[in-house]
Design an enzyme around this catalytic site. Sequence first.
Site, PDB file in Angstrom:
ATOM      1  CG  ASP A 180      -1.787   1.174   1.361  1.00 31.67           C
ATOM      2  OD1 ASP A 180      -2.676   1.331   0.510  1.00 31.67           O
ATOM      3  OD2 ASP A 180      -1.589   1.978   2.303  1.00 31.67           O
ATOM      4  CD  GLU A 182      -2.129   2.603  -3.527  1.00 34.25           C
ATOM      5  OE1 GLU A 182      -3.158   3.235  -3.808  1.00 34.25           O
ATOM      6  OE2 GLU A 182      -1.607   2.652  -2.396  1.00 34.25           O
TER       7      GLU A 182
END
Length: 512
Positions: free
Chosen positions: A212, A248
Amino acid sequence: MGIYFLLLIVGLCWGQYHPNTLPKRTSIVHLFEWRWQDIALECERYLAPNGFGGVQISPPNENVIITDPKQPWWERYQPVSYKLCTRSGNETEFRDMVTRCNNVGVHIYVDAVINHMCGANAGAGDHATCGSYFNAKTEDFPAVPYSGWDFNDRKCKSRSGNIENYQDISQVRDCRLVSLLDLALGQERVRSRVAAYLSRLLALGVAGFRIDAAKHMWPADLRAVLDKLGDLNTQWFPAGTKPFIYQEVIDLGGEPIKGSDYFGNGRVTEFKYGAKLGTVIRKWNGEKMAYLKNWGEGWGFVPSDRALVFVDNHDNQRGHGAGGSAILTFWDARLYKMASGFMLAHPYGFTRVMSSFRWPRYFENGKDINDWVGPPSNEDAGIKPVTINEDTTCGNDWVCEHRWRQIKNMVIFRNVVDGEPFSNWWDNGSNQVAFGRGNKGFIIFNNDDWSLNVSLQTGLPAGTYCDVISGQKEGDFCTAVQVHVAADGMANFLIDSEDEDPFIAIHVDAKL
Ligand SMILES: *[C@@H]1O[C@H](CO)[C@@H](O)[C@H](O)[C@H]1NC(C)=O
Ligand SMILES: *[C@@H]1O[C@H](CO)[C@@H](O)[C@H](O)[C@H]1NC(C)=O
Ligand SMILES: *[C@@H]1O[C@H](CO)[C@@H](O)[C@H](O)[C@H]1NC(C)=O
């Protein structure tokens, strides 16, 4: 022997790019906000039998409980500790899920939130999913433990302490992303604690990580963390297998941080993919499906073997993240199925299918005021179970796009045509296009407003094929349109623009 040895060496070096799925399992599904016990069941009853390679799960570590608004989905992106306890389940249930999914050949990919802890305004107390004490103001997280020294406050050069300017690389990586306390991954102590968390997950049988907010970390810092990780658990994976890494990195162009900055660590999420595909299928900005002929690197995307691709994700399906209103979601089911069909038939990238929950979407002045709403929940805040209806769809407001016949069958299509070249492209200069995958599969779309009636070279062996979009092959029976491929590979296709799903897909495993 020599060649085998060489392949083995190459295999090891490429560990972080290889998804670690079983052979001929070419997609994963994001079961967003599902409970661990429901994922375990889904692996056994649906994902394994239908050829899904794995599941991306929501962050499994303890997060802050936010009460205003009431338990939004994004509270799971605000860690308090690395204890495995969230609304999706506790550590016992997590272990049970990983074991049961691995036992049926479906692997688990953890959404790793390691760039930051909770928001600066999250308060102090034990309002966290495991009841651990923390103090956001003093940056004290004794359950890890982290303290004020473990954050980037001294390194950040922006006035507010938050990221203010995405053209400033240091700010993007050293300052707080929307007030989230930014971990100092430049420091050995922080790296070790993060690596210990990820290694513990690997020991339990996890196959890889979605990293993330990778764009908000220095690639070399991330590298240093990844270098500390052990191999996958040999109960299910060959010795020496490295975790699959996909980062990401939102790069739509126009910013100094590029997806390619992160190739040394693993794959990256290619956000241009869903944004462009949505624009094309919606026929916005003068785009046409005919332009998809050189889809992939030809559209300025990262190399195929560095890309993790998706039509939508949990952020941009509700207006967060990247892509804006071009992104197709289950709310636009007809176009969404076409986009998913195109993605799963096309060889570019490693594919992730989205599986969502329904929320009370409500636009005011162009913004969804309910974009924060968390998963279907009971009064006691427990996440509702995923119930399965008679017709195999899901109840309790779980959308289960991965169970939609058209999408499930295209996941199988992708497995069947794995390794076959992109072939026999045809278009009518507009929105009628078709292509094959060697001699294993063929797909044709009619996204124009008039009917399609055309004879095309499919590349397939002669025979009668059962379309896997309008129905499917069940035993010896076909519940769908049938396509007759002649000895020379030619077949005639008819698709009315008014059809519920104006596309046809055939492959050799659905031959009658
Ligand atoms: C984990 O959750 C299950 C199901 O709610 C429960 O039966 C079990 O006691 C819990 N285990 C721990 C260690 O909390
Ligand atoms: C494709 O679209 C063109 C217009 O761009 C149209 O003239 C033609 O008939 C269409 N082709 C087919 C096979 O329907
Ligand atoms: C499709 O085209 C073929 C050959 O051009 C023609 O014989 C046939 O009648 C057409 N079918 C329809 C439904 O228009």
